[in-house]
Design an enzyme around this catalytic site. Structure first.
Site, PDB file in Angstrom:
ATOM      1  N   ARG A 271       0.719  -1.315  -0.022  1.00  0.00           N
ATOM      2  CA  ARG A 271       0.037   0.062   0.032  1.00  0.00           C
ATOM      3  C   ARG A 271       0.914   1.089  -0.163  1.00  0.00           C
ATOM      4  NH1 ARG A 271      -4.853  -0.071   4.164  1.00  0.00           N
ATOM      5  NH2 ARG A 271      -5.263   1.891   3.126  1.00  0.00           N
TER       6      ARG A 271
ATOM      7  N   HIS B 104      -7.986  -4.602  -8.041  1.00  0.00           N
ATOM      8  CA  HIS B 104      -7.852  -3.952  -6.724  1.00  0.00           C
ATOM      9  C   HIS B 104      -9.190  -3.735  -6.203  1.00  0.00           C
ATOM     10  CE1 HIS B 104      -4.987  -1.492  -4.274  1.00  0.00           C
ATOM     11  NE2 HIS B 104      -5.936  -0.615  -4.073  1.00  0.00           N
TER      12      HIS B 104
ATOM     13  N   TYR C 242     -17.671  12.243 -14.520  1.00  0.00           N
ATOM     14  CA  TYR C 242     -17.519  13.477 -15.334  1.00  0.00           C
ATOM     15  C   TYR C 242     -16.234  13.808 -16.236  1.00  0.00           C
ATOM     16  CZ  TYR C 242     -21.417  15.160 -12.599  1.00  0.00           C
ATOM     17  OH  TYR C 242     -22.805  15.370 -11.960  1.00  0.00           O
TER      18      TYR C 242
END
Length: 746
Positions: free
Chosen positions: A32, A78, A123
């Site tokens: 991570r 993931h 968007y």
């Protein structure tokens, strides 16, 4: 009825908690928070880049909705939150965050003012940036190991075959369990030059490598002002800090800031400056504006109050008190080729990455060599078929198992027989034989080059150098962050920042202090609390220290501009200072630290000293004057040691003495010397010094005896001239009981 017994394991809580925490820690560190040395990516970043390449979102393709990419990433590779994945994707597309962005975003991907102000993923659209080919170009060439995805249905690369050290070029930051990483970005051309130098000279030290990598290169054009010695220590140890400073220029009297430090918000800088202006801690600036636009991404305008203001001194203050100068922590902590985290120095990092690159190139060449050998093997079979085309056609037409017959008839392998059987009729022309021989010749040449390169370390290194230079040619650019030696920024003192305006400080008999603007104010005419009255007043400037002295000879200092306004009664000095219990304040004086102050007691002793000796940062002040028993300290007075300045001393018994100010002793502290002679009998009768002042040439003073006064100029004082420590001359009849001595202001 049967009972099912579920087996379980008993563990001490300490052992269970320790194992669980260590497992979690290793997961956070390896999967991570920390980047890998090979490709400089964290797992989520690597999966985003790989998923986009699988979607066909190369630099030249049409972009797709970011939601499509995020969906593929979390659905295939993931399995985490979509918002966290999208945020990681946006970061790689922000040109103000990444030195060489990996993603080309279309739409609102945030701004330097607020990097997290990006639009929702439904968007925006995105595709890979041209720089991403640095990580992906060799992916399908046998260069990396593959691993199953989280559900075992797909394969994903363990690492990407980076042809440049992306971990240095784009940097990284992250917080794991018990460790963190902060790697600044660097310039691509400089890093490639250092790599080539290290290939040519493996024994080169870090100081030599820094002739190429001079320091970090942030996405912004702010100056790096860290001294070279600190940068050398940073690269030798893998830890330290880098200071970057905003760039400004003068334009029609205004100060225009054109570049800010890395990760600094223009809006926050303006807010910090505005807060200082509102708090009246920055009177040197009259106005500030943000004129940033598309042509000028950073343009902050500061309007000084006048052209006489020192712009460099003002900016040095802002560098010290705002984010116009930022210190970036550096910690070269990353996961090495052995899969373990460690802190790297510059040479070790470059050396280990070159080992990774050499292994990657070798795997690529070996993979290609295997392909060439396999193709040559197939071409050899095809050539046999073309030389015996009629027999081959007969076998295919007449035999039930043509593959076995072909293999036995022409001593072919199964691969060659399959290639012959897969031939189409249109490939049986005479020209195909010519093409096969041409391809065979080209592949034989390529095979020879590949085998020579794999068999020679020198050739392999030369190939790596050529590929590094080619990548630098395609993606390199000039340094953005100049390295310039600058003096350390220093904030201005309160006196420098405070406007220099004429003021009058008023001290009451009960120890209340206040300040009035101007020198024309009449302190005696102001309103006082019941039972209180004027004790002393001093004129000076608002940016000076107001020094108060008590009857015991202790001096205390307060910035004059911090005193309350004279519109009210002021406030007691005991709320800010800590004088001895029961002590009363004798007077106040304003001036510069180099000004001369006369300190005297009413017993006739005194001395000159610099005003700076009276200034103390302690609330309890500092002991300066030794006051004789039974005497009291007179209000201090600013004096000059000019040849024609006179010290005028008058006693309550009507004795006046004048002598040059320079005759008064200059001491740092103490009781002082005798200024005027007061006989013991007169002292016992109550005669004391009633007033003392310094009279410049052309000056006048007023001598008060109750309601009566004498105006004394130089001509009137001539009969009273004498030497220090004399008795003085008696005043005219009617002035044997002097009450005060004041300077006269016409």
């Amino acid at each position: 009825m049967t009972t099912t017994v579920i087996p379980f394991e008993r563990l001490p809580i300490r052992q269970f908690a320790e194992k669980a925490y260590l497992d979690y820690s290793m997961y956070v560190i390896l999967d991570r928070a920390l980047p890998h040395l090979a490709d400089g990516l964290k797992p989520v970043q690597r999966r985003i880049v790989y998923a986009m390449s699988e979607l066909g979102l190369q630099a030249g393709s049409k972009p797709k909705k970011s939601a499509r990419t995020v969906g593929d990433v979390i659905g295939k590779f993931h399995p985490h939150g979509d918002s966290a994945c999208y945020e990681a994707m946006v970061l790689m597309a922000q040109p103000f965050a990444y030195r060489y962005p990996l993603i080309d975003g279309q739409g609102n991907f945030g701004s330097p003012d607020d990097p997290k102000s990006f639009a929702a993923m439904r968007y925006t659209e995105s595709r890979l940036a041209p720089y991403a080919e640095v990580l992906l170009a060799e992916l399908g060439q046998g260069t990396v190991d593959w691993q199953p995805n989280f559900d075992g249905t797909l394969k994903e690369p363990r690492l990407l075959p980076a042809c440049l050290p992306n971990v240095l070029l784009n940097g990284a930051s992250g917080i794991a369990v018990g460790m963190a990483t902060d790697i600044p970005p660097h310039n691509l051309g400089e890093v490639v030059a250092a790599l080539i130098h290290l290939i040519d000279d493996p024994k080169a030290d870090i100081r030599t490598l820094m002739q190429h990598i001079k320091g970090p290169d942030f996405p912004t054009a702010a100056e790096i002002v860290t001294p070279p010695g600190e940068l050398l220590h940073l690269y030798e140890t893998g830890g330290g800090s880098v200071r970057s400073r905003a760039v400004y220029e003068r334009e029609d009297g205004d100060i225009v800031i054109t570049a800010l430090p890395y990760q600094v918000s223009p809006a926050k800088v303006l807010q910090q400056i505005d807060e200082q202006m509102k708090a009246k801690k920055l009177p040197l600036i009259e106005d500030l504006r943000d004129e940033s636009d598309h042509e000028n991404p950073t343009r902050l305008v500061l309007v000084p109050r006048s052209n006489r203001i020192d712009a460099e001194r003002l900016m040095a203050h802002l560098f010290a008190t705002t984010d116009l100068e930022r210190s970036h922590r550096v910690n070269l902590n990353l996961i090495g080729l052995d899969g373990k985290p460690r802190v790297y120095d510059l040479k070790t990092l470059l050396r280990e990455w070159l080992d990774f690159r050499q292994a990657t190139v070798r795997r690529r060449l070996e993979h290609r060599l295997d392909q060439v050998i396999d193709r040559l093997h197939v071409l050899a079979g095809l050539l046999i078929a073309f030389l015996n085309i009629d027999e081959v056609i007969r076998i295919i037409r007449t035999e039930d198992e043509p593959k076995a017959v072909l293999m036995a008839r022409f001593e072919l392998t199964g691969t060659q027989a399959d290639a012959i059987l897969d031939l189409k009729l249109r490939h049986l022309a005479r020209l195909e034989e010519i093409k096969i021989r041409g391809e065979q010749q080209a592949l034989e040449s390529e095979r020879a080059v590949l085998e020579q390169t794999l068999g020679s370390t020198r050739r392999l290194k030369n190939l790596i150098k050529q590929e590094l230079l080619a990548a630098a040619e395609r993606h390199g650019d000039k340094r953005r962050s100049p390295l310039i030696a600058r003096p350390a920024a220093q904030a201005m003192s309160d006196s420098e920042l405070t406007p220099s305006e004429p003021v009058t400080v008023i001290l009451s008999a009960m120890g209340w202090a206040r300040i009035a603007k101007g020198h024309e104010v009449d302190p005696a005419a102001l309103a006082y609390r019941t039972g209180d009255r004027l004790q002393h007043a001093a004129r000076g400037r608002s940016n000076q220290q107001a020094v108060f002295v008590d009857e015991h000879g202790r001096a205390y200092a307060l910035p004059a501009h911090q005193l309350p306004s004279a519109r009210g009664h002021g406030e007691p000095l005991t709320s800010r200072l800590q004088p001895p219990p029961g002590a009363t304040f004798a007077g106040v004086v304003l001036g510069d630290a180099t000004d001369q102050v006369l300190l005297a007691s009413d017993s006739g002793y005194g001395f000159r000293t610099r005003l700076g000796n009276l200034i103390s940062r302690q609330r309890a002040g500092k002991q300066l004057v030794s006051v004789p028993a039974g005497a009291r300290l007179l209000p201090p007075a600013i004096v000059t040691a000019a040849d024609d300045d006179l010290l005028v001393i008058v006693t309550s018994g009507g004795r006046l003495l004048c002598f040059p100010v320079a005759d008064a002793p200059e001491l740092p502290r103490g009781k002082g010397n005798k200024l005027i002679q007061i006989p013991p009998k007169a002292l016992k009768a109550g005669e004391r010094v009633a007033g003392i002042l310094s009279l410049p040439a052309g000056g006048e003073c007023l001598l008060w005896a109750g309601a009566r006064y004498l105006r004394l100029g130089r001509r009137e004082l001539e009969p009273y001239l004498g030497s220090r420590a004399q008795r003085g001359t008696a005043l005219p009849r009617g002035y044997q009981k002097v009450t005060a001595l004041d300077p006269y202001y016409s």
